[in-house]
Design a protein around this motif. Sequence first.
Motif, PDB file in Angstrom:
ATOM      1  N   ASN A 190      -5.463   5.220 -14.589  1.00 23.91           N
ATOM      2  CA  ASN A 190      -6.644   5.518 -14.007  1.00 23.91           C
ATOM      3  C   ASN A 190      -7.345   4.180 -13.106  1.00 23.91           C
ATOM      4  N   ALA A 191      -6.831   3.039 -13.944  1.00 18.29           N
ATOM      5  CA  ALA A 191      -7.260   1.806 -12.959  1.00 18.29           C
ATOM      6  C   ALA A 191      -6.475   1.548 -11.849  1.00 18.29           C
ATOM      7  N   LEU A 192      -5.318   1.621 -11.887  1.00 18.35           N
ATOM      8  CA  LEU A 192      -4.411   1.617 -10.999  1.00 18.35           C
ATOM      9  C   LEU A 192      -4.778   2.648  -9.656  1.00 18.35           C
ATOM     10  N   ARG A 193      -5.321   3.831 -10.057  1.00 15.34           N
ATOM     11  CA  ARG A 193      -5.546   4.555  -9.058  1.00 15.34           C
ATOM     12  C   ARG A 193      -6.997   4.182  -8.098  1.00 15.34           C
ATOM     13  N   ARG A 194      -7.761   3.746  -9.212  1.00 21.80           N
ATOM     14  CA  ARG A 194      -9.013   3.341  -8.498  1.00 21.80           C
ATOM     15  C   ARG A 194      -8.972   2.065  -7.575  1.00 21.80           C
ATOM     16  N   GLN A 195      -7.948   1.076  -8.035  1.00 19.69           N
ATOM     17  CA  GLN A 195      -7.772  -0.154  -7.335  1.00 19.69           C
ATOM     18  C   GLN A 195      -7.079   0.458  -5.895  1.00 19.69           C
ATOM     19  N   GLN A 196      -6.073   1.473  -6.011  1.00 20.42           N
ATOM     20  CA  GLN A 196      -5.461   1.934  -4.894  1.00 20.42           C
ATOM     21  C   GLN A 196      -6.458   2.636  -3.745  1.00 20.42           C
ATOM     22  N   ARG A 197      -7.439   3.425  -4.381  1.00 17.36           N
ATOM     23  CA  ARG A 197      -8.505   4.010  -3.496  1.00 17.36           C
ATOM     24  C   ARG A 197      -9.492   2.945  -2.826  1.00 17.36           C
ATOM     25  N   THR A 198      -9.714   2.044  -3.426  1.00 16.52           N
ATOM     26  CA  THR A 198     -10.602   0.816  -2.991  1.00 16.52           C
ATOM     27  C   THR A 198      -9.781   0.178  -1.726  1.00 16.52           C
ATOM     28  N   MET A 199      -8.619  -0.165  -2.235  1.00 14.72           N
ATOM     29  CA  MET A 199      -7.719  -0.808  -1.081  1.00 14.72           C
ATOM     30  C   MET A 199      -7.420  -0.078   0.149  1.00 14.72           C
ATOM     31  N   LEU A 200      -7.320   1.193  -0.162  1.00 17.17           N
ATOM     32  CA  LEU A 200      -7.026   2.308   1.086  1.00 17.17           C
ATOM     33  C   LEU A 200      -8.296   2.252   1.977  1.00 17.17           C
ATOM     34  N   ALA A 201      -9.513   2.301   1.196  1.00 18.74           N
ATOM     35  CA  ALA A 201     -10.900   2.347   1.848  1.00 18.74           C
ATOM     36  C   ALA A 201     -10.849   1.004   2.831  1.00 18.74           C
ATOM     37  N   GLU A 202     -10.738  -0.093   2.181  1.00 23.35           N
ATOM     38  CA  GLU A 202     -10.747  -1.295   2.791  1.00 23.35           C
ATOM     39  C   GLU A 202     -10.101  -1.651   3.986  1.00 23.35           C
ATOM     40  N   MET A 203      -8.944  -0.831   3.888  1.00 26.82           N
ATOM     41  CA  MET A 203      -7.964  -1.137   4.826  1.00 26.82           C
ATOM     42  C   MET A 203      -8.075  -0.180   6.034  1.00 26.82           C
ATOM     43  N   THR A 204      -8.605   1.003   5.620  1.00 24.05           N
ATOM     44  CA  THR A 204      -9.162   2.110   6.634  1.00 24.05           C
ATOM     45  C   THR A 204     -10.414   1.542   7.594  1.00 24.05           C
ATOM     46  N   LYS A 205     -11.280   0.859   6.786  1.00 22.04           N
ATOM     47  CA  LYS A 205     -12.716   0.230   7.173  1.00 22.04           C
ATOM     48  C   LYS A 205     -12.078  -0.846   8.247  1.00 22.04           C
ATOM     49  N   ALA A 206     -11.055  -1.830   7.885  1.00 21.24           N
ATOM     50  CA  ALA A 206     -10.595  -2.855   8.787  1.00 21.24           C
ATOM     51  C   ALA A 206      -9.822  -2.406  10.174  1.00 21.24           C
ATOM     52  N   ALA A 207      -9.197  -1.199   9.753  1.00 20.74           N
ATOM     53  CA  ALA A 207      -8.389  -0.769  10.878  1.00 20.74           C
ATOM     54  C   ALA A 207      -9.277   0.062  12.003  1.00 20.74           C
ATOM     55  N   SER A 208     -10.371   0.622  11.478  1.00 25.16           N
ATOM     56  CA  SER A 208     -11.198   1.103  12.460  1.00 25.16           C
ATOM     57  C   SER A 208     -12.319   0.428  12.928  1.00 25.16           C
ATOM     58  N   GLY A 209     -12.240  -0.954  12.748  1.00 21.96           N
ATOM     59  CA  GLY A 209     -13.280  -1.835  13.139  1.00 21.96           C
ATOM     60  C   GLY A 209     -14.409  -1.943  12.433  1.00 21.96           C
ATOM     61  N   GLY A 210     -14.396  -1.381  11.266  1.00 22.22           N
ATOM     62  CA  GLY A 210     -15.460  -1.398  10.472  1.00 22.22           C
ATOM     63  C   GLY A 210     -16.840  -0.550  10.762  1.00 22.22           C
ATOM     64  N   ALA A 211     -16.366   0.302  11.640  1.00 21.66           N
ATOM     65  CA  ALA A 211     -17.527   1.332  11.898  1.00 21.66           C
ATOM     66  C   ALA A 211     -17.071   2.642  11.689  1.00 21.66           C
ATOM     67  N   ALA A 212     -17.855   3.219  10.767  1.00 21.33           N
ATOM     68  CA  ALA A 212     -17.706   4.633  10.307  1.00 21.33           C
ATOM     69  C   ALA A 212     -18.216   5.578  10.960  1.00 21.33           C
ATOM     70  N   ARG A 213     -17.722   6.858  11.312  1.00 19.63           N
ATOM     71  CA  ARG A 213     -18.216   7.799  11.957  1.00 19.63           C
ATOM     72  C   ARG A 213     -19.544   8.115  11.386  1.00 19.63           C
ATOM     73  N   PRO A 214     -20.629   8.424  12.104  1.00 19.82           N
ATOM     74  CA  PRO A 214     -21.771   8.998  11.368  1.00 19.82           C
ATOM     75  C   PRO A 214     -21.569  10.300  11.158  1.00 19.82           C
TER      76      PRO A 214
END
Length: 64
Positions: free
Chosen positions: A26-50
């Motif tokens: 479960n700890a590994l899954r939480r870390q993977q989700r967090t890393m994926l969210a950070e990478m997605t935010k960085a790839a999209s320029g940090g702007a999430a669609r409203p």
Amino acid sequence: MKNPALSLWLSSAHRVAGWWMGHGANALRRQQRTMLAEMTKAASGGAARPKRRKPRPPAKRKAP
């Protein structure tokens, strides 16, 4: 010869090992989700669609 004490000890050891493995997974899954969210935010320029909301229909008036 069967040893009931050893059987009980191994059963409880197996239960504890399973508990630790579950928490580790479960700890590994939480870390993977967090890393994926950070990478997605960085790839999209940090702007999430409203999020879009549907407009509320106008309130109906009661007849006098």
